[in-house]
Design a protein around this motif. Structure first.
Motif, mmCIF file in Angstrom:
data_model
loop_
_atom_site.group_PDB
_atom_site.id
_atom_site.type_symbol
_atom_site.label_atom_id
_atom_site.label_comp_id
_atom_site.label_asym_id
_atom_site.label_seq_id
_atom_site.Cartn_x
_atom_site.Cartn_y
_atom_site.Cartn_z
ATOM 1 N N LEU A 675 -18.497 -8.312 44.155
ATOM 2 C CA LEU A 675 -18.585 -6.853 44.299
ATOM 3 C C LEU A 675 -17.375 -6.260 45.008
ATOM 4 C CD1 LEU A 675 -22.354 -6.446 45.283
ATOM 5 C CD2 LEU A 675 -21.299 -6.143 43.032
ATOM 6 N N GLY A 676 -16.416 -7.105 45.388
ATOM 7 C CA GLY A 676 -15.254 -6.611 46.098
ATOM 8 C C GLY A 676 -15.531 -6.229 47.524
ATOM 9 N N GLU A 677 -16.588 -6.815 48.102
ATOM 10 C CA GLU A 677 -17.009 -6.444 49.455
ATOM 11 C C GLU A 677 -16.869 -7.595 50.444
ATOM 12 O OE1 GLU A 677 -21.031 -5.386 48.748
ATOM 13 O OE2 GLU A 677 -20.544 -3.509 47.690
ATOM 14 N N TYR A 678 -16.271 -8.690 50.022
ATOM 15 C CA TYR A 678 -16.233 -9.870 50.886
ATOM 16 C C TYR A 678 -15.276 -9.648 52.047
ATOM 17 C CZ TYR A 678 -15.977 -14.724 52.391
ATOM 18 O OH TYR A 678 -16.030 -15.868 53.139
ATOM 19 N N GLU A 679 -15.754 -9.867 53.265
ATOM 20 C CA GLU A 679 -14.945 -9.630 54.453
ATOM 21 C C GLU A 679 -14.704 -10.903 55.254
ATOM 22 O OE1 GLU A 679 -16.917 -6.619 56.645
ATOM 23 O OE2 GLU A 679 -16.565 -5.066 55.143
ATOM 24 N N PRO A 696 -1.683 -13.113 55.828
ATOM 25 C CA PRO A 696 -2.133 -11.926 56.557
ATOM 26 C C PRO A 696 -2.970 -11.017 55.668
ATOM 27 C CG PRO A 696 0.197 -12.351 56.974
ATOM 28 C CD PRO A 696 -0.230 -13.288 55.887
ATOM 29 N N GLY A 697 -4.073 -10.528 56.209
ATOM 30 C CA GLY A 697 -4.940 -9.641 55.450
ATOM 31 C C GLY A 697 -5.737 -10.324 54.372
ATOM 32 N N GLY A 698 -5.568 -11.663 54.199
ATOM 33 C CA GLY A 698 -6.289 -12.366 53.158
ATOM 34 C C GLY A 698 -5.719 -12.152 51.777
ATOM 35 N N LEU A 699 -4.468 -11.633 51.678
ATOM 36 C CA LEU A 699 -3.876 -11.357 50.372
ATOM 37 C C LEU A 699 -3.369 -12.643 49.730
ATOM 38 C CD1 LEU A 699 -1.749 -8.140 51.085
ATOM 39 C CD2 LEU A 699 -4.163 -8.326 50.440
ATOM 40 N N THR A 700 -3.505 -12.721 48.412
ATOM 41 C CA THR A 700 -2.922 -13.840 47.676
ATOM 42 C C THR A 700 -1.408 -13.630 47.551
ATOM 43 O OG1 THR A 700 -3.171 -12.754 45.536
ATOM 44 C CG2 THR A 700 -5.043 -14.042 46.347
ATOM 45 N N ARG A 701 -0.737 -14.668 47.016
ATOM 46 C CA ARG A 701 0.722 -14.558 46.853
ATOM 47 C C ARG A 701 1.085 -13.362 45.979
ATOM 48 N NH1 ARG A 701 3.746 -15.693 42.820
ATOM 49 N NH2 ARG A 701 2.075 -16.794 41.733
ATOM 50 N N HIS A 736 -7.231 -4.279 44.841
ATOM 51 C CA HIS A 736 -7.571 -5.415 45.702
ATOM 52 C C HIS A 736 -6.822 -5.335 47.035
ATOM 53 C CE1 HIS A 736 -8.951 -8.161 42.137
ATOM 54 N NE2 HIS A 736 -9.860 -7.279 42.495
ATOM 55 N N VAL A 737 -5.541 -4.963 46.984
ATOM 56 C CA VAL A 737 -4.754 -4.853 48.222
ATOM 57 C C VAL A 737 -5.361 -3.802 49.140
ATOM 58 C CG1 VAL A 737 -2.527 -4.118 49.166
ATOM 59 C CG2 VAL A 737 -2.597 -5.681 47.213
ATOM 60 N N LEU A 738 -5.654 -2.631 48.596
ATOM 61 C CA LEU A 738 -6.244 -1.561 49.409
ATOM 62 C C LEU A 738 -7.594 -1.983 49.972
ATOM 63 C CD1 LEU A 738 -5.387 1.516 47.140
ATOM 64 C CD2 LEU A 738 -4.344 0.949 49.332
ATOM 65 N N GLY A 739 -8.401 -2.635 49.113
ATOM 66 C CA GLY A 739 -9.738 -3.049 49.557
ATOM 67 C C GLY A 739 -9.682 -4.096 50.646
ATOM 68 N N LYS A 740 -8.831 -5.108 50.481
ATOM 69 C CA LYS A 740 -8.761 -6.192 51.466
ATOM 70 C C LYS A 740 -8.208 -5.718 52.813
ATOM 71 C CE LYS A 740 -8.485 -10.296 48.526
ATOM 72 N NZ LYS A 740 -7.705 -11.513 48.206
ATOM 73 N N LEU A 741 -7.258 -4.763 52.747
ATOM 74 C CA LEU A 741 -6.657 -4.282 53.987
ATOM 75 C C LEU A 741 -7.435 -3.128 54.600
ATOM 76 C CD1 LEU A 741 -2.854 -4.343 53.007
ATOM 77 C CD2 LEU A 741 -4.203 -6.109 54.155
ATOM 78 N N GLY A 742 -8.450 -2.639 53.874
ATOM 79 C CA GLY A 742 -9.241 -1.526 54.395
ATOM 80 C C GLY A 742 -8.445 -0.232 54.456
ATOM 81 N N LEU A 743 -7.502 -0.035 53.523
ATOM 82 C CA LEU A 743 -6.634 1.142 53.508
ATOM 83 C C LEU A 743 -7.001 2.048 52.339
ATOM 84 C CD1 LEU A 743 -3.245 -0.697 54.225
ATOM 85 C CD2 LEU A 743 -4.837 0.325 55.876
ATOM 86 N N THR A 744 -6.487 3.264 52.385
ATOM 87 C CA THR A 744 -6.848 4.238 51.343
ATOM 88 C C THR A 744 -5.652 4.818 50.603
ATOM 89 O OG1 THR A 744 -6.859 6.020 53.004
ATOM 90 C CG2 THR A 744 -8.967 4.911 52.547
ATOM 91 N N SER A 745 -4.420 4.510 51.038
ATOM 92 C CA SER A 745 -3.253 5.098 50.376
ATOM 93 C C SER A 745 -2.120 4.084 50.300
ATOM 94 C CB SER A 745 -2.774 6.337 51.133
ATOM 95 O OG SER A 745 -2.169 5.971 52.372
ATOM 96 N N ARG A 746 -1.191 4.350 49.368
ATOM 97 C CA ARG A 746 -0.027 3.479 49.196
ATOM 98 C C ARG A 746 0.885 3.571 50.415
ATOM 99 N NH1 ARG A 746 0.126 2.934 43.250
ATOM 100 N NH2 ARG A 746 2.360 2.522 43.193
ATOM 101 N N GLY A 747 0.938 4.750 51.037
ATOM 102 C CA GLY A 747 1.751 4.913 52.235
ATOM 103 C C GLY A 747 1.276 4.037 53.378
#
Length: 759
Positions: A675-679, A696-701, A736-747
């Motif tokens: 569901l894209g909710e895994y923390e 960092p942030g759990g991001l893949t390569r 996925h990047v926004l969701g994993k980092l808990g962010l809402t914008s590209r900035g």
């Protein structure tokens, strides 16, 4: 729901023995607090076991053959064969966990056999059992749980509360009489009361509840009468048994005759009851139906019955502690008990009939939740029907209409009940015919294809004998389903279209819906453009009837059709909606289909470590559900193609690490990932229930690359050109990047990247 009092020494000893041995049994008289102690200890040591602490309640189980199935269900392992003990042994072999087996005394031999096998197979397994009798397992350590400490006859008021029994009495007294305090006027009565009750928690709690209406002195006076009565007839009985009998018996004597009678009748329920069941099963002969509500309320006020708070999908639920229930059952004669069990069985036969009539409608979710809550009573009714071969046909009337309840999470159990009835009730009847069909359905999903064909053949013969059009339609649908599983898609479509036409002619919306779902699946696998049409028709049918639980399967159809059409965002939206509809119902099979399809989407849109992990998590969910899909089925073929695509994209070694990590997830973790909710925080590869990446942030390569390009200010189209991937894939990575980092914008991503680089 109440505080835990005392037991410091017992907790310390239990912790010590659990650390040094692998099998520990807490023994003691009923009501002494074995379960409460086990639960407290389980909560305290849960962090010690990386694969969790699991609680298995056995009080409501009476069929010893179902002990392995019950343990497997509690461990969320429902994909078991005809030998669930071996499946459990294989599953637990590499895991480190604690299993708490509660109330084993009536299933001692079955528990001992299973425990011995599991301990021999799984070196990381520890078992904590509660039982009035030892299990006799090799290496078993035993703690005899004593009563709470009690004061001597003469103790100062300030010192009395140092004793566990008095502290418990005061704690429970505060719940019913908030102003109650111990002092010179009542100290001796409280102390004597705790002494007379021998420090048994259940007995003390039953006495404390009477502070609503009586003083401690009055309680003691009435309890003294009860002790004298007991002692005159049972002088040889152990004191602790006398104390518990005195407390329960005294509560019984303080009930009115009608309350006593209802108490005895309510003992027929296994695992609890609601008001409707109590009114239908326990009324009559001295208890009018209209009086049941007030009598239940009185028993709640006297702590004989415990009320469980209702939820938005349920009515109030009532339970009795096992000791209390057994006391009531002993007040019934053999004839009374048998007559009551007949009424109980017939009530659940009627409940199954109502479910079959209302199960595809606006109350569908309520029905699923209700049946899960009634699971113990359904078992009791079915087991009673199987006690006498002459009554075994009654199983068909209860278990067959519940076929999709068993399908949603209790495959092997439902299949076992129906198979036993088929072997015992051999007379050719319409009930047997539908029982054969239901058993065939469960056998198919459980992977027993040969038995499916045999039973379905007999069901088909009986459908012709009884000229049963509904059964003809069901047989046609199931044959199409079986052919679909075997991979012969054109033949499956032909059979399913015939079944759908038959259901429509009979105005059977559930049957038509099931046929549409299977037609959507078959055409999807065949890449037949009609899959979208069948999917929309299935969705419309659920909305027309308000069957919001079945809508989950319709959303699966729409989702996979959208995926095949490369409408990936729509596919993910519908498939996640499918999973979310199944979650509150704990429909494990439905969740399995949804998570599996989401793993296909991930593999095709973003073949990275996250996709590999989700493919593994899909296996974890199927392991939990109990469904078994044959290797030749088209579902498995798409799984294999998806795995090969991801392994080619990220390399075999990286794929294996990520896939293995996902396959070790718990059900909740796997669903959260889908569901894209895994923390969960990243951990080393292979750690149970945690991603392999430590970035960092759990991001893949790949996601780190995308984040870096976002920080450079590139658009999605420019990123796609730079990385030589599709723009849609870039959109998925950005999400996925926004969701994993808990962010809402590209900035915000650019700021995060700059911070990481500075570090």
């Amino acid at each position: 729901m109440t505080s835990f009092v005392g037991r410091r020494r017992e907790l310390s000893e239990t912790r010590r023995l659990l650390a040094s041995s692998r099998m520990l049994t807490l023994t003691g008289v009923g009501g002494v607090g074995k379960t409460r102690l086990a639960l407290r200890m389980a909560a305290e040591v849960r962090r010690t076991f990386p694969d969790g602490v699991w609680f298995v309640e056995l009080a409501a189980l009476h069929d010893s053959q179902l002990v392995p199935h019950t343990v497997a269900n509690a461990l969320e392992l429902r994909q078991v064969s005809a030998d669930p003990a071996s499946d459990l042994a294989a599953y637990l072999e590499t895991r480190r966990l604690l299993v708490v087996l509660d109330n084993c005394e009536h299933l001692t031999e079955a528990c001992a056999i299973l425990v011995s096998k599991l301990l021999a197979a799984a070196p990381g397994l520890r078992i904590l059992a509660t039982s009035r009798h030892v299990l006799g397992v090799e290496g078993e350590q035993i703690i005899a749980v004593p009563p709470l400490t009690t004061p001597t006859e003469h103790v100062a008021a300030g010192d009395a509360a140092h004793y566990e029994s008095v502290r418990l009495f005061l704690d429970r007294a505060a719940a019913v009489a908030p102003d109650f305090e111990i002092g010179d006027g009542n100290r001796e009565a409280v102390v004597e009361l705790c002494r007379r009750l021998d420090g048994i928690p259940l007995a003390i709690e039953l006495a404390a509840v009477w502070l609503r209406t009586l003083s401690p002195v009055q309680i003691l006076e009435r309890l003294d009468d009860r002790f004298r009565l007991l002692t005159s007839g049972r002088s040889a009985a152990p004191a602790r048994h006398q104390a518990l009998d005195a407390a329960v018996g005294w509560s019984h004597e303080l009930c009115s005759p009608a309350e006593q009678l209802l108490w005895a009748r309510l003992s027929v329920f296994s695992g609890g009851f609601d008001l409707e069941a109590a009114e239908q099963v326990c009324s009559g002969e001295e208890i009018p139906t209209v009086d049941v509500l007030n009598l239940v309320a009185s028993l709640v006020n006297k702590s004989v019955v415990i009320r469980i708070q209702a939820t938005s999908h349920t009515t109030a639920w009532y339970q009795m502690l096992e000791t209390i229930r057994q006391y009531g059952a002993e007040r019934l004669s053999e004839d009374q008990g048998h007559a009551l069990r007949v009424r109980h069985r017939d009530y659940y036969r009627g409940l199954a009939e109502r479910y079959a009539a209302e199960g595809f409608g606006p109350h569908q979710a309520d029905w699923y939740i209700r049946l899960r809550r009634e699971h113990g009573n359904l078992r009791a009714a079915l087991e009673f029907a199987l006690e006498d071969p002459a009554d075994a046909a009654g199983v068909f009337d209860i278990a067959a209409p519940l076929w999709n309840f068993w399908f949603a999470g209790f495959l092997r159990e439902g299949y076992r009940y129906l198979s036993r009835a088929i072997d015992l009730a051999t007379e050719s009847t319409p009930s047997r015919a539908h029982g054969l069909w239901a058993a065939s359905y469960l056998a198919l999903i459980a992977g027993d294809l040969d038995r499916t064909d045999t039973m379905l053949g007999e069901a088909s013969e009986l459908a012709e004998r009884f000229d049963d059009d509904l059964l003809r339609a069901r047989v046609a649908e199931l044959r199409g389903h079986a052919v679909l599983y075997r991979g012969d898609l054109p033949a499956a479509i032909e059979l399913l279209e015939d079944a759908r036409a038959r259901f429509r002619a009979l105005r059977e919306p559930l049957g038509e819906f099931d046929a549409l779902v299977l037609l959507a699946a078959a055409t999807f696998f065949l890449q037949d453009p009609r899959d979208g049409e069948f999917s929309q028709q299935a969705l419309a049918l659920t909305e027309q009837h308000g069957a919001m639980s079945s809508k989950g399967y319709a959303l699966w159809c729409v989702g996979v059709a959208s995926w095949r059409a490369a409408e990936y965002a729509r596919a993910v939206e519908n498939l996640r909606g499918c999973v979310r509809l199944f979650q509150p119902l704990h429909d494990l099979t439905g969740i399995g289909f949804g998570v599996q399809a989401l793993s296909w989407c991930a593999a095709s849109t973003s073949p990275d470590e996250d996709a590999a992990r989700l493919l593994g998590a899909s296996h974890a969910v199927w392991r939990t559900s109990g469904a078994k899909i044959d290797e030749t089925s088209p579902y498995i073929q798409i799984d294999k193609r998806s795995q090969e695509a991801v392994a080619e994209a990220i390399g075999a070694a990286a794929f294996e690490r990520a896939f293995t990590a996902g396959a070790s997830y718990s059900l909740d973790e796997a669903v959260s990932l889908a569901l894209g909710e895994y923390e969960g925080r990243p951990a080393p590869a292979g750690g149970p229930g945690r991603p392999a990446s430590e970035a960092p942030g759990g991001l893949t390569r790949r996601q780190r690359e995308v984040a870096g390009l976002l920080a450079e200010g590139l658009s999605n189209k420019e990123i796609a050109t730079r990385l030589v991937i599709s723009q849609r894939t870039v959109e998925t990575h950005v999400d996925h990047v926004l969701g994993k980092l808990g962010l809402t914008s590209r900035g915000q991503v650019a700021s995060w990247v700059a911070e990481q680089q500075a570090r």
